[in-house]
Design an enzyme around this catalytic site. Structure first.
Site, mmCIF file in Angstrom:
data_model
loop_
_atom_site.group_PDB
_atom_site.id
_atom_site.type_symbol
_atom_site.label_atom_id
_atom_site.label_comp_id
_atom_site.label_asym_id
_atom_site.label_seq_id
_atom_site.Cartn_x
_atom_site.Cartn_y
_atom_site.Cartn_z
ATOM 1 N N ARG A 95 48.450 34.445 41.538
ATOM 2 C CA ARG A 95 47.833 34.215 40.215
ATOM 3 C C ARG A 95 46.304 34.155 40.285
ATOM 4 N NH1 ARG A 95 52.264 35.131 39.917
ATOM 5 N NH2 ARG A 95 53.901 34.109 38.709
ATOM 6 N N SER B 170 54.644 29.417 32.300
ATOM 7 C CA SER B 170 54.478 28.381 33.336
ATOM 8 C C SER B 170 53.117 27.717 33.168
ATOM 9 C CB SER B 170 54.547 28.997 34.726
ATOM 10 O OG SER B 170 55.727 29.732 34.853
ATOM 11 N N GLU C 62 48.052 26.560 35.731
ATOM 12 C CA GLU C 62 47.857 28.017 35.803
ATOM 13 C C GLU C 62 47.102 28.456 34.545
ATOM 14 O OE1 GLU C 62 51.511 30.223 36.508
ATOM 15 O OE2 GLU C 62 50.744 31.918 35.349
HETATM 16 C C1 LIG Z 1 56.568 32.750 27.338
HETATM 17 C C2 LIG Z 1 55.584 33.133 28.403
HETATM 18 C C3 LIG Z 1 56.052 33.567 29.646
HETATM 19 C C4 LIG Z 1 55.159 33.919 30.656
HETATM 20 N N1 LIG Z 1 55.645 34.368 31.852
HETATM 21 C C5 LIG Z 1 54.819 34.742 32.847
HETATM 22 C C6 LIG Z 1 55.316 35.266 34.078
HETATM 23 O O1 LIG Z 1 56.530 35.394 34.286
HETATM 24 N N2 LIG Z 1 54.425 35.599 35.043
HETATM 25 C C7 LIG Z 1 53.069 35.495 34.842
HETATM 26 O O2 LIG Z 1 52.306 35.850 35.759
HETATM 27 N N3 LIG Z 1 52.562 35.029 33.677
HETATM 28 C C8 LIG Z 1 53.397 34.659 32.675
HETATM 29 N N4 LIG Z 1 52.900 34.174 31.503
HETATM 30 C C9 LIG Z 1 51.438 34.024 31.344
HETATM 31 C C10 LIG Z 1 50.745 35.233 30.678
HETATM 32 O O3 LIG Z 1 51.688 36.085 30.126
HETATM 33 C C11 LIG Z 1 49.881 36.003 31.681
HETATM 34 O O4 LIG Z 1 48.923 35.171 32.285
HETATM 35 C C12 LIG Z 1 49.169 37.191 31.008
HETATM 36 O O5 LIG Z 1 48.589 38.031 31.976
HETATM 37 C C13 LIG Z 1 48.094 36.769 30.017
HETATM 38 O O6 LIG Z 1 47.735 37.921 29.299
HETATM 39 P P1 LIG Z 1 46.880 37.878 27.976
HETATM 40 O O7 LIG Z 1 46.601 39.279 27.587
HETATM 41 O O8 LIG Z 1 47.566 37.039 26.977
HETATM 42 O O9 LIG Z 1 45.563 37.179 28.477
HETATM 43 P P2 LIG Z 1 44.786 35.895 27.879
HETATM 44 O O10 LIG Z 1 45.680 34.705 27.993
HETATM 45 O O11 LIG Z 1 44.236 36.220 26.550
HETATM 46 O O12 LIG Z 1 43.630 35.767 28.934
HETATM 47 C C14 LIG Z 1 43.906 35.405 30.276
HETATM 48 C C15 LIG Z 1 42.622 35.567 31.104
HETATM 49 O O13 LIG Z 1 42.299 36.950 31.209
HETATM 50 C C16 LIG Z 1 40.975 37.182 30.716
HETATM 51 N N5 LIG Z 1 40.987 38.507 30.087
HETATM 52 C C17 LIG Z 1 41.873 38.987 29.182
HETATM 53 N N6 LIG Z 1 41.604 40.268 28.898
HETATM 54 C C18 LIG Z 1 40.515 40.612 29.620
HETATM 55 C C19 LIG Z 1 39.736 41.814 29.774
HETATM 56 N N7 LIG Z 1 40.030 42.950 29.130
HETATM 57 N N8 LIG Z 1 38.659 41.776 30.603
HETATM 58 C C20 LIG Z 1 38.334 40.640 31.269
HETATM 59 N N9 LIG Z 1 39.027 39.500 31.193
HETATM 60 C C21 LIG Z 1 40.106 39.482 30.372
HETATM 61 C C22 LIG Z 1 40.694 36.045 29.759
HETATM 62 O O14 LIG Z 1 39.307 35.804 29.609
HETATM 63 C C23 LIG Z 1 41.391 34.898 30.482
HETATM 64 O O15 LIG Z 1 40.595 34.435 31.537
HETATM 65 C C24 LIG Z 1 53.759 33.827 30.445
HETATM 66 C C25 LIG Z 1 53.288 33.409 29.191
HETATM 67 C C26 LIG Z 1 54.187 33.067 28.179
HETATM 68 C C27 LIG Z 1 53.661 32.645 26.841
#
Ligand SMILES: Cc1cc2nc3c(=O)[nH]c(=O)nc-3n(C[C@H](O)[C@H](O)[C@H](O)COP(=O)(O)OP(=O)(O)OC[C@H]3O[C@@H](n4cnc5c(N)ncnc54)[C@H](O)[C@@H]3O)c2cc1C
Length: 341
Positions: A159, A236, A331
């Site tokens: 992560r 998580s 996380e």
């Molecule tokens: C129900 C649920 C289940 C999940 N299951 C998992 C799982 O199984 N495994 C797992 O690893 N994660 C899981 N997650 C967490 C999440 O899905 C991941 O961390 C995902 O990658 C976040 O993506 P996001 O686009 O929503 O990013 P955001 O939450 O919007 O941002 C996350 C980070 O990325 C940065 N960021 C986003 N886009 C960019 C960009 N274009 N350039 C630079 N920085 C950027 C943001 O500034 C921030 O620091 C889960 C979440 C939920 C709600």
């Protein structure tokens, strides 16, 4: 505060920001968006599925509208596929399975977008996206130039990536990610839960296809995890801690059922088990709670604030520390006062 972030965070927090900017391509980001950023705090988000806003965001929230998936080339069993940062991650996995580009099936239904996949090093069921990433194309904010990082440059671990290091926060905006997938389907069934799910859900004589594996992973996730849009969460909430072998042996003495997985620098203990053993599963504090089916997941029971969820997470951390002497770390990215803390 003029713009609601309610549709942009999966915790369902009713917070706002000063302005929200979505750009359609790299050129627009460099020429039109970056020059306007210097005067205000800003935060780049994806789907907000790993963010906990502790209050309104006093600045500009950026979002990538760079979409599109392109098969670049094939060589032997390898196939390189490039996707825009604003592509929904699960749309990418679906596209890959439908185009016989294999390797991402175990990461089906993880919320979020392609850009964040490379920042967060998403992982599930024994697969990490770092294993699939060839390169990450970014724009360096200070210079407005395109910088490409190889997977090695990204320094991936559990992560974690170079983009999450405090000194790199806000330095690079991911615009595209290129993945190296395979033309040959080799299911990753190393994880016990995946193997069991396949055995239970697929008729014995039926060969497993990538579409089957994707469907099974989706079913398992839907049974276990809160559905984004219905129950607010960020998946998580905590990372699994790695403890020394001595510490693990000590835990085993008092809890012979304690799960643990040997890793390079010790033993990884599931944070969900630690939290559940401390009695937190299903509990509610204020409007925040611990998910009934998985103690690793904190949820918004309805109308929670980010501070309430933070408070619950602190209570859990303190309890796990007091009970096991283990520090568990979130996380989830906490956002306060214009930045990720
Ligand atoms: C129900 C649920 C289940 C999940 N299951 C998992 C799982 O199984 N495994 C797992 O690893 N994660 C899981 N997650 C967490 C999440 O899905 C991941 O961390 C995902 O990658 C976040 O993506 P996001 O686009 O929503 O990013 P955001 O939450 O919007 O941002 C996350 C980070 O990325 C940065 N960021 C986003 N886009 C960019 C960009 N274009 N350039 C630079 N920085 C950027 C943001 O500034 C921030 O620091 C889960 C979440 C939920 C709600």
């Amino acid at each position: 505060m003029s713009h609601s972030l309610l549709p942009h965070n999966t915790f369902g927090l009713d917070v706002r920001c000063k302005s929200f900017v979505e750009y359609a391509d790299t050129e627009t980001l460099i020429r039109q968006v970056l020059p306007r950023l210097s005067a205000t705090p800003w935060l780049h988000i994806g789907s907000g599925s790993n963010l906990l806003f502790l209050g309104d965001y006093d600045g500009t929230v950026l979002h990538s509208g760079i979409r599109g998936i392109e098969m670049l080339r094939r060589e032997g069993e390898n196939v390189w596929v490039k996707a825009g940062a604003g592509v929904v991650w699960d749309d990418f996995v679906e596209w890959a399975v439908n185009h016989a580009c294999f390797g991402a099936e175990n990461l089906s239904l993880i919320p979020g977008e392609v850009g964040a996949s490379a920042v967060q090093n998403i992982g599930a069921y024994g697969t990490e996206v770092a294993d699939l990433i060839e390169e990450v194309e970014t724009v360096e904010v200070a210079t407005g130039t395109v910088k490409v990082f190889s997977a090695e440059d990204c320094d991936y671990s559990y992560r974690h990536s170079i983009f999450k290091q405090p000194e790199n926060r806000g330095k690079f905006i991911v615009t595209h990610v290129t993945y190296r997938l395979s033309t040959v389907f080799r299911p990753d069934l190393n994880y016990k839960a995946t193997r069991r799910a396949v055995e239970e859900r697929l008729p014995k004589d039926q060969p497993l296809t990538a579409a089957d594996l994707r469907r099974i992973i989706i079913d398992v996730r839907r049974e276990k995890l809160p559905e984004p849009g219905i129950v607010g969460s960020a998946g998580s909430f905590f990372m699994n801690p790695v403890v020394s072998e001595e510490k693990y042996a000590e835990i085993k003495q008092s809890h012979p059922d304690a799960p643990g997985y040997a890793v390079e620098n010790g033993v990884k203990v599931p944070a969900g088990w630690l939290i559940e053993t401390c009695g937190w599963k299903g509990r509610t504090v204020g409007h925040a709670g611990v998910w009934e089916k998985q103690a690793l997941v904190l949820v918004n029971r309805g109308g929670a604030t980010g501070k309430e969820i933070q408070h619950l997470s602190q209570l859990i951390c303190e309890d796990v520390k007091a009970h096991f002497g283990i520090v568990i770390k979130p996380e989830v990215n906490f956002v306060e006062g214009g930045k990720i803390i």
